[in-house]
Write an enzyme that holds these catalytic residues in place. Structure first.
Site: not given
Ligand code: PBG
Length: 328
Positions: A197, A250
């Site tokens: 991520k 991601k």
């Molecule tokens: C954190 C989380 C995020 C997303 C999914 N889980 C946000 C972040 O890391 O700031 C982002 C998903 C998206 O942008 O669609 N719990």
């Protein structure tokens, strides 16, 4: 001069032959729908930066889960927005916390017909908006956070989650969660690890929907540097060694090289998250009349599948499922 013998166009001549030789498919069973549920709402509330996406009440969430089940979408991932936030994110593991209530209500409504995935993180629940608990000097404390994630995952499993999906990028989070689930008797609950991520600017609209923008600083101290490709493989291998059942990359579209690398190195089921900013860009351009949202949705999702993803978390899930069912 002879005629060209090799004529790839023979296999492009019509829809039937194209469908026969297509290397990649996009089907309804490849889709996971991200859904937001907010505590204390009386009506669903639109998210302006994510056209078509709402913050649900528990009741409207259950209706949406049923509609997705009827369309054949196999899974949803739930994100909760609590009324009260605190430094430890206590709403995340409260037995009556917003996601736990939503999980129970969804389970009652659809049973096992839809796989209920719970995002396991703290940022929606902490008053500072970071994904973990803080040290006195304002840094995210890795190991103290692991204890919180373990409690959150068990609370989600107790409430009916079939899969927990740790998204905070703490070191050791998969192992901590696996140990806690096993100790609590949840050996059948699976872990979908947000393994690679990245610290992406494409999460902006999600932070509106989940009300979780960090109050100070950013997430670059725990999420991955977008410059890094090889590191993703190391993260994925580590999560698999810790007991992850499925892994995720991601965002998706700008990280197709990473998806392809992970596909090549690992046999585990691989998800990709087409994140909020990827969706919002398409919707904004479509609203301006600059491109066709449905066509671009299909093409971007097919590209993510072609790179090697088995399934895709996408805000287009419902509309794509409707189109595939001939109802869009
Ligand atoms: C954190 C989380 C995020 C997303 C999914 N889980 C946000 C972040 O890391 O700031 C982002 C998903 C998206 O942008 O669609 N719990």
């Amino acid at each position: 001069m002879g005629f060209p013998r090799a004529r790839p166009r023979r296999l492009r001549a019509g829809a039937t032959v194209r469908s026969l030789v297509a290397e990649t498919t996009l089907g309804v069973t490849d889709l996971v729908a991200p859904l937001f549920v907010k505590e204390g709402l009386s009506e669903p509330d639109a998210v302006p930066s994510l056209p078509g996406v709402v913050q649900h009440t528990t009741a409207s969430l259950v209706d949406e889960v049923k509609a997705l089940a009827a369309l054949g979408v196999p899974a949803v991932i739930l994100f909760g927005v609590p009324v009260r936030k605190d430094p430890l994110g206590r709403g995340a593991d409260a037995p009556d916390g917003v996601v736990q209530q939503a999980l129970r209500a969804s389970r009652d409504a659809v049973g096992d017909e839809v796989l209920l995935i719970a995002d396991t993180c703290l940022d929606e629940y902490t008053d500072h908006g970071h994904c973990g608990v803080l040290t006195a000097d304002g840094r995210v404390d890795n190991d103290a956070t692991l204890e919180r994630y373990a409690a959150v995952a068990v609370a989600q499993a107790d409430a009916g989650a079939a899969v927990v999906a740790p998204s905070g990028m703490m070191d050791g989070q998969v192992q901590a969660i696996r140990d806690a689930l096993d100790a609590a008797g949840h050996r059948e609950v699976a872990i979908l690890a947000y393994a690679a991520k990245y610290a992406s600017a494409l999460y902006g609209p999600f932070r509106d929907a989940a009300e979780c923008a960090p109050a100070f600083g950013d997430r670059r101290g725990y999420q991955m540097d977008p410059a890094n490709r090889r590191e993703a493989r190391r993260e994925v291998l580590a999560d698999l060694a810790e007991g992850a059942d499925m892994v995720m990359v991601k965002p998706a579209g700008p990280y197709l090289d990473v998806i392809a690398d992970v596909r090549a190195c690992c046999d585990a089921p691989l998800g990709a998250y087409q994140v909020s900013g990827e969706y919002a860009m398409v919707q904004a351009a479509a609203a301006a009349g600059w491109l066709d949202a449905d066509a671009v949705a299909f093409e971007t999702l097919l590209g993510i599948r072609r790179a090697g993803a088995d399934f895709i978390l996408t805000y287009f899930a419902r509309t794509v499922a409707e189109r595939l069912a001939g109802r869009g």
